[in-house]
Design an enzyme around this catalytic site. Sequence first.
Site, PDB file in Angstrom:
ATOM      1  N   ASP A 127       0.910  -1.152   0.096  1.00 18.31           N
ATOM      2  CA  ASP A 127       0.113   0.088   0.087  1.00 18.31           C
ATOM      3  C   ASP A 127       0.985   1.180   0.064  1.00 18.31           C
ATOM      4  O   ASP A 127       0.556   2.192  -0.483  1.00 18.31           O
ATOM      5  CB  ASP A 127      -0.897   0.040   1.329  1.00 18.31           C
ATOM      6  CG  ASP A 127      -2.231  -0.739   0.720  1.00 18.31           C
ATOM      7  OD1 ASP A 127      -2.240  -1.522  -0.005  1.00 18.31           O
ATOM      8  OD2 ASP A 127      -2.825  -0.964   1.954  1.00 18.31           O
ATOM      9  N   GLY A 128       2.011   1.163   0.719  1.00 16.85           N
ATOM     10  CA  GLY A 128       2.907   2.460   0.613  1.00 16.85           C
ATOM     11  C   GLY A 128       3.314   2.624  -0.824  1.00 16.85           C
ATOM     12  O   GLY A 128       3.416   3.856  -0.984  1.00 16.85           O
ATOM     13  N   ASP A 174      -2.428  15.448  20.974  1.00 15.88           N
ATOM     14  CA  ASP A 174      -0.928  14.946  20.392  1.00 15.88           C
ATOM     15  C   ASP A 174      -1.184  15.233  18.878  1.00 15.88           C
ATOM     16  O   ASP A 174       0.039  15.225  18.332  1.00 15.88           O
ATOM     17  CB  ASP A 174      -0.573  13.339  20.439  1.00 15.88           C
ATOM     18  CG  ASP A 174      -0.320  13.137  21.914  1.00 15.88           C
ATOM     19  OD1 ASP A 174       0.141  14.030  22.813  1.00 15.88           O
ATOM     20  OD2 ASP A 174      -0.222  11.960  22.416  1.00 15.88           O
ATOM     21  N   THR A 214      -9.235   3.605   7.089  1.00 10.70           N
ATOM     22  CA  THR A 214      -8.635   2.309   7.726  1.00 10.70           C
ATOM     23  C   THR A 214      -7.222   2.415   7.976  1.00 10.70           C
ATOM     24  O   THR A 214      -6.557   1.438   8.292  1.00 10.70           O
ATOM     25  CB  THR A 214      -9.134   1.319   6.734  1.00 10.70           C
ATOM     26  OG1 THR A 214      -8.603   1.529   5.309  1.00 10.70           O
ATOM     27  CG2 THR A 214     -10.616   1.015   6.353  1.00 10.70           C
ATOM     28  N   ALA A 215      -6.715   3.255   7.980  1.00  8.53           N
ATOM     29  CA  ALA A 215      -5.144   3.851   8.181  1.00  8.53           C
ATOM     30  C   ALA A 215      -5.171   4.404   9.713  1.00  8.53           C
ATOM     31  O   ALA A 215      -5.711   4.086  10.534  1.00  8.53           O
ATOM     32  CB  ALA A 215      -4.688   4.617   7.320  1.00  8.53           C
ATOM     33  N   TYR A 216      -4.423   5.512   9.702  1.00  2.84           N
ATOM     34  CA  TYR A 216      -4.186   6.149  10.981  1.00  2.84           C
ATOM     35  C   TYR A 216      -5.415   6.509  11.772  1.00  2.84           C
ATOM     36  O   TYR A 216      -5.448   6.254  13.122  1.00  2.84           O
ATOM     37  CB  TYR A 216      -3.419   7.328  10.764  1.00  2.84           C
ATOM     38  CG  TYR A 216      -2.651   7.776  12.017  1.00  2.84           C
ATOM     39  CD1 TYR A 216      -2.616   7.358  13.256  1.00  2.84           C
ATOM     40  CD2 TYR A 216      -1.702   8.876  11.730  1.00  2.84           C
ATOM     41  CE1 TYR A 216      -1.936   7.876  14.296  1.00  2.84           C
ATOM     42  CE2 TYR A 216      -1.012   9.505  12.909  1.00  2.84           C
ATOM     43  CZ  TYR A 216      -1.138   8.960  14.071  1.00  2.84           C
ATOM     44  OH  TYR A 216      -0.401   9.477  15.327  1.00  2.84           O
ATOM     45  N   SER A 217      -6.389   7.022  11.084  1.00  2.00           N
ATOM     46  CA  SER A 217      -7.450   7.522  11.724  1.00  2.00           C
ATOM     47  C   SER A 217      -8.174   6.467  12.511  1.00  2.00           C
ATOM     48  O   SER A 217      -8.791   6.533  13.439  1.00  2.00           O
ATOM     49  CB  SER A 217      -8.633   7.985  10.580  1.00  2.00           C
ATOM     50  OG  SER A 217      -9.680   8.563  11.196  1.00  2.00           O
ATOM     51  N   LEU A 218      -8.294   5.296  11.880  1.00  6.27           N
ATOM     52  CA  LEU A 218      -8.884   4.119  12.623  1.00  6.27           C
ATOM     53  C   LEU A 218      -8.153   3.887  13.885  1.00  6.27           C
ATOM     54  O   LEU A 218      -8.799   3.389  14.996  1.00  6.27           O
ATOM     55  CB  LEU A 218      -8.893   2.691  11.616  1.00  6.27           C
ATOM     56  CG  LEU A 218      -9.257   1.468  12.236  1.00  6.27           C
ATOM     57  CD1 LEU A 218     -10.759   1.680  12.455  1.00  6.27           C
ATOM     58  CD2 LEU A 218      -9.243   0.307  11.175  1.00  6.27           C
ATOM     59  N   GLN A 278       4.169   9.715   4.747  1.00  2.00           N
ATOM     60  CA  GLN A 278       5.273   9.756   3.667  1.00  2.00           C
ATOM     61  C   GLN A 278       5.997  10.993   3.584  1.00  2.00           C
ATOM     62  O   GLN A 278       7.225  11.156   3.334  1.00  2.00           O
ATOM     63  CB  GLN A 278       5.075   8.805   2.489  1.00  2.00           C
ATOM     64  CG  GLN A 278       4.645   7.492   2.585  1.00  2.00           C
ATOM     65  CD  GLN A 278       3.959   6.966   1.294  1.00  2.00           C
ATOM     66  OE1 GLN A 278       3.701   7.706   0.279  1.00  2.00           O
ATOM     67  NE2 GLN A 278       3.965   5.554   1.244  1.00  2.00           N
TER      68      GLN A 278
END
Length: 277
Positions: A62-63, A166, A177-181, A236
């Site tokens: 994914d990155g 923070d 579905t990434a950092y927010s999750l 990134q």
Amino acid sequence: MKRVGLVVNLRKKQGERLVNILTDWFEKRGIEVATPQYTGGGEVARPDFSNEVDLVITLGGDGTLLGTARQMAGTGVPILGVNLGRLGFLTDLEMHDLFPSLEKFLHGEYEIEERMMLTAKVWRDHKCVGSFHALNDVVITKGPLSRIIGLETYVDNEYIATYRADGIIVASPTGSTAYSLSAGGPIVTPELQLMILTPICPHTFYARPIVLPDSRTIRIILRSNSLEVMLTVDGQVGFPLQKNDEIIVSKADITTKLVKLRRRTFFEVLRIKMRGE
């Protein structure tokens, strides 16, 4: 299809070998392969083939696809992600079904998903000092040694709150579905058109994620004089922030086009990921 571009993550062991195999496979079918672009992670220099190919294939995870999506933003060229590691939310193919799926692509048996992107601008002393596109999210976060930061937040011109936290995340549906999750945000299906505002470790009980329509604009003012506060794009790209910087996030006027060849649904991938596979 006349020409295809490849973007390869060299951190994946089989990446470089697969480039040679794919190049041979396409050339036998009369399709030219542009000079492959290599990356050691997410970011890749702007591909030389951005306006000259009919398809870009990313080989990695994914990155790798996220970095390519930003670089290809606005070109209209679709991207097909091939996963060389663990199952991802964005990459569509696994190695075992790569070549049968490519045959389907050549016969027109595929779908294109258009994914909403975000645009973020940083204003300092009435000047725009940074402009970015994101497929997943735009994040403001403190450094490892910084104290809690103050984030004065508006939706359009309406004041919402000054979060002592923070940091804060503005996510697209793809980025839900990434950092927010992991910060407690909701999961939404990727075809929706909206933004998710999620505080990171807020020091207030009332601070909860907010889902906003894509017609809104989010404005965040950094009110702390903390060191090492950063704006990060898709995890990134980083941009250092200063006190009183204004970060404006809205829906971008461009999209990412993803090629879908498998019939695996979003919820099927979600079930597998939630089980930790």
